[in-house]
Write a protein that holds these residues in place. Structure first.
Motif: not given
Length: 209
Positions: A152-153, A146-149
């Protein structure tokens, strides 16, 4: 009209109650056929089936409410068949009972889906799930995810869930990878079985002595 032109008398066609029953059956069957088509096919995931079933159950609630209030927007055949309002009022309770039975049947048959509600929601979108609803063995990995941008993209850009989960580094997300593979395989195995049964049935019908 066709039967009248052929001078053939069909008593049911002059029975409004029978016509209304046929119209209602046609409307309900149409909804069921649409659901059946959605649930079939290669590439369908367990999460897709879960969404389709949940949506249909909500639709049944709406259909019941609409029918009870004489709102026939979604009952096109019934709307076209009604000529005598009194007859409709007499037969409507029977139709409401059928929808209620369908609601109960779906709740009973697909009760197991709701046991895995949290797991399916995690699979559908691991970035929006509440970490408190995640099993202990996956919590740390989900927090990292959840904290890996970058991931996430990639989740937003991926064309399918299997594509997204296959890109996760197994060294960092071994638990999530294993979790996703189980859900991906769940419906795929069902589809393969259906295909095998269809092939066997076809061969028996066309090549049996």
């Amino acid at each position: 009209m066709f039967m009248n032109e052929k001078n053939k008398i069909v008593s049911e066609l002059s029975d409004e109650a029978w016509i209304l029953e046929l119209a209602f059956l046609t409307d309900i069957t149409t909804f069921l056929n649409e659901l059946n088509i959605k649930l079939q096919g290669k590439g369908k995931l367990l999460s897709d089936m879960y969404t389709d079933i949940k949506s249909f159950q909500v639709k049944l609630k709406l259909l019941y409410k609409n029918l009870d209030q004489n709102i026939l927007y979604h009952f096109s055949c019934c709307k076209s068949a009604i000529e005598i309002p009194l007859q409709w009022d007499l037969i409507k309770p029977q139709f409401l009972n059928i929808i209620e039975q369908l609601k109960n049947e779906f709740s009973t048959r697909f009760n197991d889906f709701y046991k895995y509600d949290k797991e399916i929601k995690l699979f559908q979108n691991p970035f929006q799930v509440d970490i408190n609803n995640v099993k202990n063995n996956l919590q740390m990995e989900v927090i990292e995810l959840q904290n890996d941008e970058v991931l996430k993209n990639y989740f937003r850009e991926a064309t399918s869930l299997p594509q997204f989960y296959s890109c996760l580094p197994i060294s960092t997300f071994p638990g999530i990878r294993q979790f996703s593979q189980k859900l991906i395989a769940a419906f795929a195995s069902t589809y393969i079985c259906e295909q095998i049964f269809s092939i066997v049935k076809y061969r028996k019908a066309h090549f049996a002595p």
